[in-house]
Write an enzyme that holds these catalytic residues in place. Sequence first.
Site, short mmCIF file in Angstrom:
data_model
loop_
_atom_site.label_atom_id
_atom_site.label_comp_id
_atom_site.label_asym_id
_atom_site.label_seq_id
_atom_site.Cartn_x
_atom_site.Cartn_y
_atom_site.Cartn_z
CG ASP A 23 -1.83 1.16 1.28
OD1 ASP A 23 -2.50 1.44 0.26
OD2 ASP A 23 -1.90 1.82 2.34
CG ASP A 25 -2.24 7.50 0.35
OD1 ASP A 25 -1.50 8.49 0.26
OD2 ASP A 25 -3.06 7.17 -0.52
CG ASP A 222 -1.94 2.45 6.47
OD1 ASP A 222 -2.11 2.09 5.28
OD2 ASP A 222 -2.50 3.46 6.95
#
Length: 346
Positions: A23, A25, A222
């Site tokens: 990922d 961001d 995250d």
Amino acid sequence: MSNGARSAGAQSLVSAFDLVLLDLDGVVYLGDRVVPAAVESLGQVRDLGVAVQFVTNNARRTAGEVAERLRKLGVDAAGDEVVTSAQGAAGLLAQRYPAGSRVLVVGSSALAGEVRGAGLVPTDTAGERPVAVVQGYAPELGWPQLAEAAVAIRNGADWIATNLDATLPSERGPLPGNGSLVAAVAATLGRQPDLVVGKPEPELFELAVRRSAARRPLVVGDRLDTDIEGANRAGLPSLAVLTGVTTPAELIAAPPQVRPSYVAADLSGLVAPRREPVSDDAGVRVGGWQVRYAGGAVELTATDADPGAGIDALTALCAAVWRTGLPVRAGDRSAATVLAELGLNG
């Protein structure tokens, strides 16, 4: 599970895999700032011969623009190593509708470009009777675009969302994401999108794996409700990092469908010497931390004067709490200190 040290080697977590699906961001960058340890750690991943694919729910930029942004931040990346939800949405639309069909694009020029590249005709008005509405994040979106989407959907257009992320991580904290904009249209219509393309749906991961012909991929993210749940839906192992939106408390309380295979403070956990939890009926040990099942709780204690990183303690606590469902408490002063640092009661 992994700790946060910064040396690569044969016993590192990533050495068991041939592809890392990252990922962006909250994992590689936050807004316009690269996450600490990301550049160094991803360089070490590549040095170990492990392929990298960047998989993002954000449909704001083209794959080439994403790669260029990463390079400006010091992260090695090529356009064909980026998979975006805009690409996934355009591919899905091309499968469902004949070439030349009109699609109302509520989102960025990158999303419109992907739709056009898939042989469809982007439009920005419901008056052209589009067969579908595709909605993705763009910071310039406002009421006029959302209104056109509502009208088109009410007139019978299918509704495809690139993702339902309620927030975007940033250096100023979470900001409204595509899911918040989708929620505005949903509140107007009293219904949800017909299809969602991005994580936690497995399509983007599957596309990235096909591109790489990988046999042993690892997902890194995250967000528990997108990255980790998406990995679980796709049947892939995952690493959760704490550089984005997920907190230690949320991680410990995670239900089974959003629990990662591994935990790390940041991307250095990919290349750090790997410490596996050692479990028995009495508890769990990781590094210099011991968790025991005692008195209706999981009790954390340090086993030596310098027990090591707090991420080791968190790893042990996750394993223990996920097994028993018991509350957490500190068994000594060192444990009380690390629990406070992690934002956990103790």
